[in-house]
Design a protein around this motif. Structure first.
Motif, mmCIF file in Angstrom:
data_model
loop_
_atom_site.group_PDB
_atom_site.id
_atom_site.type_symbol
_atom_site.label_atom_id
_atom_site.label_comp_id
_atom_site.label_asym_id
_atom_site.label_seq_id
_atom_site.Cartn_x
_atom_site.Cartn_y
_atom_site.Cartn_z
ATOM 1 N N VAL A 18 0.840 -1.197 0.000
ATOM 2 C CA VAL A 18 0.000 0.000 0.000
ATOM 3 C C VAL A 18 0.875 1.247 0.000
ATOM 4 C CG1 VAL A 18 -1.703 1.337 1.323
ATOM 5 C CG2 VAL A 18 -1.941 -1.157 1.114
ATOM 6 N N SER A 21 2.515 1.657 -3.357
ATOM 7 C CA SER A 21 1.548 2.129 -4.351
ATOM 8 C C SER A 21 1.259 3.610 -4.189
ATOM 9 C CB SER A 21 0.231 1.353 -4.223
ATOM 10 O OG SER A 21 0.448 -0.014 -4.444
ATOM 11 N N HIS A 35 -7.507 10.217 -12.660
ATOM 12 C CA HIS A 35 -8.973 10.155 -12.648
ATOM 13 C C HIS A 35 -9.563 10.809 -13.887
ATOM 14 C CE1 HIS A 35 -13.084 11.163 -11.229
ATOM 15 N NE2 HIS A 35 -13.003 9.915 -10.813
ATOM 16 N N SER A 93 -5.816 0.145 -15.338
ATOM 17 C CA SER A 93 -6.065 -0.863 -14.300
ATOM 18 C C SER A 93 -6.451 -0.237 -12.964
ATOM 19 C CB SER A 93 -4.844 -1.772 -14.129
ATOM 20 O OG SER A 93 -3.787 -1.074 -13.492
ATOM 21 N N LEU A 94 -6.293 1.082 -12.833
ATOM 22 C CA LEU A 94 -6.677 1.779 -11.602
ATOM 23 C C LEU A 94 -8.168 2.112 -11.552
ATOM 24 C CD1 LEU A 94 -3.642 4.187 -11.312
ATOM 25 C CD2 LEU A 94 -4.167 2.269 -9.793
ATOM 26 N N GLU A 95 -8.905 1.888 -12.634
ATOM 27 C CA GLU A 95 -10.326 2.244 -12.666
ATOM 28 C C GLU A 95 -11.111 1.647 -11.498
ATOM 29 O OE1 GLU A 95 -13.950 2.890 -15.788
ATOM 30 O OE2 GLU A 95 -12.324 1.554 -16.365
ATOM 31 N N VAL A 97 -10.059 0.868 -8.603
ATOM 32 C CA VAL A 97 -9.586 1.522 -7.381
ATOM 33 C C VAL A 97 -10.326 2.840 -7.191
ATOM 34 C CG1 VAL A 97 -7.577 2.556 -6.230
ATOM 35 C CG2 VAL A 97 -7.316 0.424 -7.552
ATOM 36 N N PHE A 98 -10.432 3.635 -8.255
ATOM 37 C CA PHE A 98 -11.165 4.892 -8.173
ATOM 38 C C PHE A 98 -12.642 4.638 -7.870
ATOM 39 C CE2 PHE A 98 -7.463 6.664 -10.381
ATOM 40 C CZ PHE A 98 -7.286 7.824 -9.641
ATOM 41 N N GLU A 100 -13.868 2.216 -6.063
ATOM 42 C CA GLU A 100 -13.954 1.903 -4.631
ATOM 43 C C GLU A 100 -13.783 3.152 -3.774
ATOM 44 O OE1 GLU A 100 -14.765 -0.937 -2.977
ATOM 45 O OE2 GLU A 100 -15.232 -1.743 -4.949
ATOM 46 N N ILE A 101 -12.890 4.046 -4.178
ATOM 47 C CA ILE A 101 -12.702 5.298 -3.436
ATOM 48 C C ILE A 101 -13.977 6.130 -3.496
ATOM 49 C CG2 ILE A 101 -11.466 7.504 -3.401
ATOM 50 C CD1 ILE A 101 -8.958 5.902 -4.309
ATOM 51 N N TRP A 104 -16.558 4.571 -1.201
ATOM 52 C CA TRP A 104 -16.213 4.875 0.187
ATOM 53 C C TRP A 104 -16.572 6.319 0.523
ATOM 54 C CZ3 TRP A 104 -12.986 8.471 2.403
ATOM 55 C CH2 TRP A 104 -12.741 8.314 3.770
#
Length: 117
Positions: A18, A21, A35, A93-95, A97-98, A100-101, A104
């Motif tokens: 983490v 990253s 983003h 590949s971060l899509e 992750v965004f 989930e953020i 949240w």
């Protein structure tokens, strides 16, 4: 035992993926650019407007993200010369992750905290 001036991260920097990253993508401007590029290829000035970054900061961030393999640059030589930026496979590949953020934030942040600063 570590000295009070030594940061725990420095003692065992490889122990936490983490932390590793976040060192690559964790700045405000890097996250904003990544983003924005999830929506597709954009020109420099489009990114400047949408992120609110000044030209120097945006240029530095795009160079950094390019060196790390998240963003690629394409130049069209026609007059006027145009520079376009898009995500690489690594960046795309971060899509999730965004996603989930954002999920949240919708659950845990107040409306005032969600407004753009």
């Amino acid at each position: 035992m570590s000295s009070p001036q030594t940061k725990p991260r420095e003692e065992n920097a490889d122990a936490c993926p983490v932390i590793a990253s976040l060192e690559q993508i964790g700045s405000q401007w890097r996250l904003a650019v990544l983003h924005e590029l999830l929506d597709g290829e954009q020109r420099f000035n489009e990114l400047k407007r949408s992120t609110g970054a000044n030209a120097r900061t945006l240029s530095r961030v795009l160079d950094d993200l390019g060196e790390m393999g998240f963003v690629e640059r394409r130049i069209e030589e026609d007059a006027p010369v145009a520079t376009f930026y898009s995500l690489t496979d690594k960046g795309e590949s971060l899509e999730p992750v965004f996603g989930e953020i954002e999920c949240w934030a919708g659950s845990w942040l107040e409306d005032g905290e969600l407004e753009a600063k």
